[in-house]
Design a protein around this motif. Structure first.
Motif, PDB file in Angstrom:
ATOM      1  N   TRP A  83      36.495  50.646  34.143  1.00 18.83           N
ATOM      2  CA  TRP A  83      36.336  49.129  33.870  1.00 18.83           C
ATOM      3  C   TRP A  83      36.684  48.444  35.299  1.00 18.83           C
ATOM      4  O   TRP A  83      36.321  47.173  35.366  1.00 18.83           O
ATOM      5  CB  TRP A  83      37.779  48.958  33.103  1.00 18.83           C
ATOM      6  N   ASP A  84      37.378  49.161  36.273  1.00 19.03           N
ATOM      7  CA  ASP A  84      37.452  48.383  37.474  1.00 19.03           C
ATOM      8  C   ASP A  84      36.054  48.051  37.963  1.00 19.03           C
ATOM      9  O   ASP A  84      35.847  47.126  38.868  1.00 19.03           O
ATOM     10  CB  ASP A  84      38.467  49.329  38.366  1.00 19.03           C
TER      11      ASP A  84
ATOM     12  N   GLY B  45      42.498  43.595  39.542  1.00 19.46           N
ATOM     13  CA  GLY B  45      42.788  42.327  39.882  1.00 19.46           C
ATOM     14  C   GLY B  45      43.924  42.277  41.190  1.00 19.46           C
ATOM     15  O   GLY B  45      44.312  41.339  41.547  1.00 19.46           O
ATOM     16  N   LEU B  46      43.850  43.432  41.581  1.00 17.47           N
ATOM     17  CA  LEU B  46      44.894  43.648  43.065  1.00 17.47           C
ATOM     18  C   LEU B  46      44.325  44.895  43.771  1.00 17.47           C
ATOM     19  O   LEU B  46      43.267  45.280  43.441  1.00 17.47           O
ATOM     20  CB  LEU B  46      46.338  43.934  42.700  1.00 17.47           C
ATOM     21  N   ASP B  47      44.707  45.062  44.900  1.00 17.86           N
ATOM     22  CA  ASP B  47      44.073  46.038  45.894  1.00 17.86           C
ATOM     23  C   ASP B  47      45.039  47.335  45.977  1.00 17.86           C
ATOM     24  O   ASP B  47      46.480  47.157  45.773  1.00 17.86           O
ATOM     25  CB  ASP B  47      44.240  45.354  47.373  1.00 17.86           C
ATOM     26  N   VAL B  48      44.468  48.366  46.124  1.00 16.87           N
ATOM     27  CA  VAL B  48      45.267  49.547  46.199  1.00 16.87           C
ATOM     28  C   VAL B  48      45.400  50.018  47.672  1.00 16.87           C
ATOM     29  O   VAL B  48      44.689  49.732  48.629  1.00 16.87           O
ATOM     30  CB  VAL B  48      44.251  50.708  45.950  1.00 16.87           C
ATOM     31  N   ASN B  49      46.672  50.325  47.959  1.00 17.00           N
ATOM     32  CA  ASN B  49      47.141  50.621  49.269  1.00 17.00           C
ATOM     33  C   ASN B  49      46.746  51.985  49.409  1.00 17.00           C
ATOM     34  O   ASN B  49      47.663  53.071  49.292  1.00 17.00           O
ATOM     35  CB  ASN B  49      48.499  50.305  49.488  1.00 17.00           C
TER      36      ASN B  49
ATOM     37  N   SER C  37      43.729  38.316  41.136  1.00 16.24           N
ATOM     38  CA  SER C  37      43.499  37.843  42.574  1.00 16.24           C
ATOM     39  C   SER C  37      42.199  38.472  42.870  1.00 16.24           C
ATOM     40  O   SER C  37      41.569  38.030  44.145  1.00 16.24           O
ATOM     41  CB  SER C  37      44.584  38.379  43.462  1.00 16.24           C
ATOM     42  N   ARG C  38      41.646  39.532  42.321  1.00 19.59           N
ATOM     43  CA  ARG C  38      40.320  40.000  42.583  1.00 19.59           C
ATOM     44  C   ARG C  38      39.632  40.660  41.438  1.00 19.59           C
ATOM     45  O   ARG C  38      40.383  40.833  40.309  1.00 19.59           O
ATOM     46  CB  ARG C  38      40.449  41.257  43.596  1.00 19.59           C
TER      47      ARG C  38
ATOM     48  N   SER D  76      37.887  39.726  36.641  1.00 16.79           N
ATOM     49  CA  SER D  76      38.936  40.631  36.537  1.00 16.79           C
ATOM     50  C   SER D  76      39.185  41.250  35.285  1.00 16.79           C
ATOM     51  O   SER D  76      38.322  40.696  34.288  1.00 16.79           O
ATOM     52  CB  SER D  76      40.290  39.949  36.841  1.00 16.79           C
ATOM     53  N   LEU D  77      39.965  42.439  35.142  1.00 11.80           N
ATOM     54  CA  LEU D  77      40.128  42.897  33.582  1.00 11.80           C
ATOM     55  C   LEU D  77      40.500  41.608  32.888  1.00 11.80           C
ATOM     56  O   LEU D  77      40.061  42.058  31.524  1.00 11.80           O
ATOM     57  CB  LEU D  77      40.996  44.017  33.818  1.00 11.80           C
ATOM     58  N   ALA D  78      41.491  41.075  33.317  1.00 14.29           N
ATOM     59  CA  ALA D  78      42.046  39.926  32.356  1.00 14.29           C
ATOM     60  C   ALA D  78      41.077  39.251  31.601  1.00 14.29           C
ATOM     61  O   ALA D  78      40.897  38.953  30.427  1.00 14.29           O
ATOM     62  CB  ALA D  78      43.210  39.213  32.843  1.00 14.29           C
ATOM     63  N   ASP D  79      40.006  38.831  32.634  1.00 16.02           N
ATOM     64  CA  ASP D  79      39.030  38.115  32.109  1.00 16.02           C
ATOM     65  C   ASP D  79      37.739  38.619  31.079  1.00 16.02           C
ATOM     66  O   ASP D  79      37.575  38.128  30.062  1.00 16.02           O
ATOM     67  CB  ASP D  79      38.347  37.168  33.354  1.00 16.02           C
TER      68      ASP D  79
END
Length: 384
Positions: free
Chosen positions: A111-112, A352-356, A347-348, A121-124
């Protein structure tokens, strides 16, 4: 647009808990989850999280079983085979029976990647309407009532909208009374994690007059008939968690009247697709749902939040801020609750966010890399 996976890396990541957590079956001071890093042929990377329990108490899966099934079966079935939608990817591994937690980790990574390929984004992609969702907290069984009240005090002060207490025989009526006496306005529910037998129904009859939001999973996961009988006798809603493993099981539970409320967990259901189906079925049936959790790290927590933004999620979720569990998560920005609300990551594209990546590697104890090779796959497993 098709996606073809060129490599799948599994990393066993360990994070210590800020506060130890005890359920009706066991106590834990840290969690180990399998992080899935799926690299497509175009170089894009999708992240997933297999948030399975370490031991086979909550369900039949464990970290060890998920590691084996992902590395030996699910990943090789998907590598080198093009797909257009995550549901197509899921069909490529359909001959593997069950193993929902293992399946969910790979599904999330697909999904990512799918979101990145569509710039959404997943949400959208899922159709989430909310930008933030109300969050509750799940509190484990404590050594004493005073220790429990200290935990409740901290989370009420942080603005959480609902408190869930884990219960088991001998730790049920007293903690509920104590919390309600100390915090009469707090929204409270209890979760038995299948710890009771139908002949112990008297406990729930006593809890029935306490104004609880719900009583979650009192009996064995397979005993839908006893849940239906209990639901018919109580005014307090009966919620099912462990019982709801597939949309078909949900249909049976709804037909029997065994579920007044449903706890939807992406991991337990095997991915975002079946979780969305369960949401839609409950919405059509007028059954409220909420998003449960498995103490996910940030990757799984982001997927949960994307799902929890759907319109049927009318009750506070267990997707609280990750700082409640971990001093430092593996995602950026960290997931936080503000006045009891947690933002849905957008945010992306993708999760929807970044992995450290540095934080992932720092806390990795074991890795396994699987690649296609002709008509076969090659793999390399090693300890970090």
């Amino acid at each position: 647009m098709t996606v073809t996976l060129a490599e799948i890396e599994l990393a066993l990541v360990r994070l210590d808990l800020v506060h130890s957590f005890e359920t009706s079956s066991h106590r834990k001071t840290y969690l180990e989850h399998i992080i899935v890093r799926a690299t497509a042929e175009d170089g894009s990377v999708g992240w997933g999280e297999c948030a399975s329990p370490s031991d086979p108490y909550y369900c039949g899966e464990s970290t060890s079983s998920c590691w084996q099934v992902l590395g030996e079966y699910l990943a090789p079935m998907l590598l080198g085979r093009p797909w257009e939608h995550p549901e197509d990817a899921a069909r490529l591994t359909a001959k593997v029976s069950g193993n929902h937690f293992a399946r969910a980790g790979l599904d999330m990574a697909c999904w990512d990647l799918y979101g990145q390929s569509r710039g959404k984004s997943l949400a959208d992609l899922l159709g989430a309407e909310a930008d933030a969702v109300p969050a509750g907290v799940s509190l484990g069984i404590e050594p004493t009532i005073d220790a429990l009240l200290a935990q409740v005090s901290r989370h009420v002060a942080d603005g959480y909208r609902r408190i869930k207490l884990k219960i088991r025989p001998g730790w049920d009526l007293e903690p509920v009374r104590a919390v309600q006496d100390a915090y009469p306005g707090v929204a409270l529910q209890v979760d038995a994690n299948t710890a009771y037998r139908p002949e112990q129904e008297a406990v729930f009859a006593e809890l029935d007059g306490r104004g609880l939001l719900m009583i979650e999973q009192p009996y064995d996961a397979s005993d839908l008939l006893s849940h239906a009988r209990l639901a018919a006798r109580l005014d307090t809603p009966v919620c099912l968690d462990e019982s709801i493993t597939t949309p078909d099981v949900l249909r049976t539970a709804l037909h029997l009247g065994a579920a007044d409320v449903v706890n939807i967990k992406v991991s337990r259901l095997g991915g975002l697709g079946p979780s969305q189906t369960v949401h839609d079925l409950c919405l059509d049936a007028g059954v409220p749902v909420w998003c449960g959790g498995m103490h996910e790290f940030g990757i799984g927590r982001a997927a949960n939040l994307a799902l929890a933004g759907l319109p049927g999620f009318t009750l506070p979720s267990d997707v609280s801020g990750s700082d409640k569990y971990y001093r430092r998560d593996i995602v950026t920005p960290p997931i936080r609750a503000v006045d009891g609300m947690v933002a849905v990551p957008r945010s992306r594209p993708g999760i929807g966010l970044d992995v450290n990546l540095e934080q992932v590697r720092r806390n990795t104890t074991r890795t396994w890399t699987i690649r296609p090779h002709g008509h076969h796959t090659t793999s390399e497993e090693k300890s970090a």
